[in-house]
Design an enzyme around this catalytic site. Structure first.
Site, PDB file in Angstrom:
ATOM      1  N   ASP A 104       4.781  -9.389 -10.570  1.00  0.00           N
ATOM      2  CA  ASP A 104       5.621  -8.213 -10.813  1.00  0.00           C
ATOM      3  C   ASP A 104       5.638  -7.714 -12.260  1.00  0.00           C
ATOM      4  O   ASP A 104       6.662  -7.212 -12.746  1.00  0.00           O
ATOM      5  CB  ASP A 104       7.047  -8.486 -10.326  1.00  0.00           C
ATOM      6  CG  ASP A 104       7.148  -8.308  -8.820  1.00  0.00           C
ATOM      7  OD1 ASP A 104       6.473  -7.404  -8.289  1.00  0.00           O
ATOM      8  OD2 ASP A 104       7.886  -9.072  -8.185  1.00  0.00           O
ATOM      9  N   ASP A 164       4.305  -4.282  -1.974  1.00  0.00           N
ATOM     10  CA  ASP A 164       5.053  -3.855  -3.171  1.00  0.00           C
ATOM     11  C   ASP A 164       4.140  -3.789  -4.398  1.00  0.00           C
ATOM     12  O   ASP A 164       4.358  -3.010  -5.325  1.00  0.00           O
ATOM     13  CB  ASP A 164       6.202  -4.826  -3.501  1.00  0.00           C
ATOM     14  CG  ASP A 164       6.847  -5.489  -2.305  1.00  0.00           C
ATOM     15  OD1 ASP A 164       6.194  -5.579  -1.242  1.00  0.00           O
ATOM     16  OD2 ASP A 164       7.991  -5.931  -2.418  1.00  0.00           O
TER      17      ASP A 164
END
Ligand code: GLY
Length: 391
Positions: A104, A164
């Site tokens: 991330d 994502d």
């Protein structure tokens, strides 16, 4: 369940309402500056109030992003000062490797440090974001050609990508742009191609995660982590898919992704209930008491608005109109009303809800989620200005 005709009957948010909504959101951001000084809001609120945390989650970039958006819209120095103070924390985090063994890096460093560099030329921010990009490169799996999302690298149980991660890719394109080194971009392109091939199902719903064989790189299976079932449509996964296909087209300019965008978006819109606030998983329909995920509507709106830049005028207007309808619904049903009820901006999101088939515990159910606040603000900024994206 929506059809094109039923969806188009909903009203669009007006320019006046957008400006008012943004000002209201920025008022909350301003109020939160002293509350979170020296720390960050947590990923999700508890009873609608974010606790204060360290810079140690995948979500810390979003509050910094809210500060940058508020600075861009108001020109007020207090937002810039607060955001620049965060840059030091992000530099320290990547230098000391504090909870960075995951994919991330884009969610963390694009709305914080890339934004800081783009808006102020801050060199420390550039350095931190480049270190984050290098860190992300270390998670690339040659066999299968994707970035491994979580866990120890190369273990069969971790050998998967997640939808994502498409929104983490712009960090790598930015890194190639500022360094002239193509390696970042080349890996991002490979990951995007692999993701698009496997996470989008034949009916344009999406898998949350997809596993590959560690030895051969062959595709194995789609599995959910946060959705209700492996075969269901996790609302936020579908909206990451909308933003992700827009990003894929932005950087690869392959027309195949325009068609994917249309279909993935259609699938999302089709599953909205009558108030247009998505259930957290599209297994749940009108009348269900399951919680909603407002954040997924905000993400979807941003993806649609990004895509309007690349479409012919008439089609671009159509998707802008869809985003404006989602924003009208979010503003009516989910925008906070007063400081007594919350220190967040967008109510009624769901971070994680446990089910028999998924691998999460309940957390942030029917709460504010910090990315929901951020993407709601981003969507408003995209509608109000010619915004240069952080992504
Ligand atoms: N990227 C993690 C989530 O959407 O919950």
């Amino acid at each position: 369940m929506q059809t094109k005709e039923s969806f188009e009957k909903y009203r669009e948010i007006t320019d006046e309402e957008m400006k008012r909504a943004f000002a209201h959101a920025a008022e909350q951001v301003n109020r939160c500056i002293p509350v979170f000084e020296g720390g960050f809001p947590a990923a999700a609120s508890v009873d609608n109030f974010y606790p204060k945390t360290e810079n140690d989650d995948w979500t810390n970039g979003f509050f910094t992003g809210e500060l940058w958006l508020s600075y861009e819209m108001t020109g007020e120095e207090k937002f810039k000062e607060a955001a620049l103070a965060h840059v030091k924390s992000f530099k320290e985090r990547i230098t000391k490797r504090i909870v960075v063994d995951h994919h991330d890096m884009g969610f963390l460093y694009s709305p914080s440090c890339v934004a800081a560099y783009k808006l102020t030329g801050n060199e420390e921010a550039k350095e931190a974001a480049l270190l984050a990009a290098d860190n992300l490169l270390g998670r690339f799996c040659e066999k299968g050609e994707f970035f491994q999302a979580w866990g120890e690298m190369g273990k069969p149980e971790n050998y998967r990508l997640i939808i994502d991660c498409l929104v983490n890719m712009p960090l790598l394109f930015w890194a190639s742009e500022v360094t002239g080194n193509q390696k970042y971009k080349e890996h991002a392109i490979k990951h995007i191609k692999t993701s698009m091939k496997y996470v989008v199902r034949e009916d344009y719903s999406t898998y949350h995660t997809f596993y590959f064989d560690t030895e051969t790189g062959e595709p194995l299976k789609g599995v959910t982590a946060q959705g209700n079932r492996n075969g269901s449509i996790w609302a936020r996964g579908q909206s990451w898919g909308i933003y992700g296909t827009a990003i894929a087209y932005k950087y690869l300019k392959d027309p195949v992704y325009i068609q994917k965008f249309r279909n993935v978006t259609k699938c999302f819109l089709k599953h909205l209930p009558s108030d247009l606030i998505p259930y957290w998983d599209f297994d749940f329909v009108e009348g269900s008491t399951e919680p909603r995920d407002a954040s997924s509507a905000a993400i979807a709106a941003c993806g649609m608005l990004e895509m309007t830049k690349y479409l012919e005028e008439e089609e671009a207007e159509k998707y802008r109109g869809y985003a404006l309808r989602l924003l009208a619904a979010l503003t009516e049903h989910c925008l906070y009303k007063d400081f007594e009820e919350t220190n967040g901006i967008l109510l009624h999101s769901t971070y994680a809800k446990s089910s028999e088939e998924n691998s999460v515990a309940d957390g942030g159910v029917d709460e504010c989620c910090i990315w929901g606040d951020y993407f709601y603000m981003e969507a408003l900024v995209r509608c109000c200005t010619e915004w240069e994206t952080y992504w």
